[in-house]
Structure formats: C-alpha cells, structure tokens
Design an enzyme around this catalytic site. Sequence first.
Site, PDB file in Angstrom:
ATOM      1  N   SER A   1      52.741  13.269  82.182  1.00 16.62           N
ATOM      2  CA  SER A   1      51.924  12.215  82.784  1.00 16.62           C
ATOM      3  C   SER A   1      51.873  12.432  84.282  1.00 16.62           C
ATOM      4  O   SER A   1      52.753  13.083  84.865  1.00 16.62           O
ATOM      5  CB  SER A   1      52.556  10.844  82.490  1.00 16.62           C
ATOM      6  OG  SER A   1      52.008   9.826  83.301  1.00 16.62           O
TER       7      SER A   1
ATOM      8  N   TYR B   1      60.003   5.436  82.205  1.00 17.39           N
ATOM      9  CA  TYR B   1      58.844   6.213  81.755  1.00 17.39           C
ATOM     10  C   TYR B   1      58.606   7.394  82.691  1.00 17.39           C
ATOM     11  O   TYR B   1      58.422   8.528  82.246  1.00 17.39           O
ATOM     12  CB  TYR B   1      57.611   5.309  81.710  1.00 17.39           C
ATOM     13  CG  TYR B   1      56.354   6.007  81.266  1.00 17.39           C
ATOM     14  CD1 TYR B   1      56.101   6.233  79.916  1.00 17.39           C
ATOM     15  CD2 TYR B   1      55.409   6.432  82.198  1.00 17.39           C
ATOM     16  CE1 TYR B   1      54.946   6.880  79.502  1.00 17.39           C
ATOM     17  CE2 TYR B   1      54.254   7.074  81.800  1.00 17.39           C
ATOM     18  CZ  TYR B   1      54.027   7.293  80.451  1.00 17.39           C
ATOM     19  OH  TYR B   1      52.872   7.949  80.050  1.00 17.39           O
TER      20      TYR B   1
END
Length: 254
Positions: A134, A147
């Site tokens: 990401s 995350y």
Amino acid sequence: MVTGGGRGIGAALARAYAAPGVALLLIGRDAERLAGTAAECRAQGAAVETAAVDVIDAEGLARVLLAFDAAHPVDLLIANAGVSGGLQDDRRMETFQSAQRQIRVNLEGAVATATPLIEPMRARRRGQIVLMSSLAALQPIGDTAAYSASKAGILVWGEALADFLAADGVGVSVVCPGFVTSDMSARYLGPKPFEMSADDAAALIRRRLARGHELIAFPWQMVAAIRVGRLLPRRLLRYILGRVPVTIAADKYG
C-alpha cells in the site's frame, strides 16, 4: 493464483487474467464471494478452482497451493489478501488484538502465501510473485499505525525476496496502491484523492507486471506528493498530515 480473490482488487485481477487456456486458483475466506468471481472468470473461458482458506492458516494454505501447483505449475502468484483496522471510539489507540490481526493477515499471510511455491518456482526457473502492499508503506499514517507497519513489512520482505530470487529466473513485484474502490476503502471516511476503480487498478497492475516493474506504486500524483513530503522536516510533515481528517469504520468482515 490470487488470495483475497472474492472482492476488491483480488477479484478484479482474477478477471483481468481470466481467458481461455488459463487455470486460476482463487483463495479467500468467503466461499460465496469466491464463487461469484469464479463464475465471472469461467464466463471468460478460464478454468477456475476455489478454496475457502484463511491465509493465517499456513498449513492449510500450503496444502491447497502445492496441490494446485502439482496440477497447474503456477506462473503468477498474487498475495493480495488483506485487512485494515482503526482507532477505537474517542480516538483511543487501536487494540492490540486489532493490530495483531492486521499484521498476521497482511504480513504473515503474504509470507505464508508465497513461501510454499518459492522452491517449486526456483526449480522451474520461472514464475512471478506479486505482493500487495500500500502507499501506507511509503507514507505511514498515525491513525493506521498497525496497517502501515504491516504493509511496510510486505514492501521490505518483497524487496529482499527479489534480491534472493534474482538469479533464479523468478520475479518479485510489490504493489503499493492508493485509494481503490472496494469494501475496505469504503470504510475509510476521510478524503480519498485520485481514487480509482478496482478494474482500472487491476489493468494498471497487469500492464506494469508485464513490463517487469518490481515496485508498482500509484496513482503517480500521490506517489509524487509522498516523495516531496518525505523531504520535509518530520514535525512539518506531521502537522500537515494531522490536518487530514481520518475515520475508519468497523470492519464488518471480522
């Protein structure tokens, strides 16, 4: 082979590669969603198998992967499964259980997905491993610390794995998307600049994989902004990021 193949980018990538003569293995936790993606891919001429396996079940996952590889030597492995988390009410830090789950699914799950097929690919001296990270790996966000850490771990592991496999004819690519329309991004209630559809993201990823890109980060506007931001003093960057409202709804997929 695609994990997280029942929805989002995983389902879009499965559709992007589905064609006559292609054998696909779709892995995910939701058998019903997998069946829907499989039907779409079969309509495009692909032969499709599905397996409802959680990527944190390393032994079960390895059995499924090796069985499929024995029948259909895997050319392309896409470790895409992932989850996100968020702060508690009143902006209290996310729980350890939430952080642990993200690290286990996102990072450990990616390693568990790729590892069983590394030696078979090395023996054949061909294949491509794709790891879904990401933009949060390039620019971590305070409200999504676990995350960000899990995705940064994927990036670093993928870079090291690429070095390890470089002499064996096996390619490794790490994908760092920005906002892509999906169930996961729908939980992010802040601004989502340059958001793109899952199908558009899958098409972009496929094009760059075909060109052999080892890092696939997009959209370019966000990548450029991150690069500039990393040149700023940390306190200034923290101030700027702190002005961006971020709220993440509860993960109903548990």
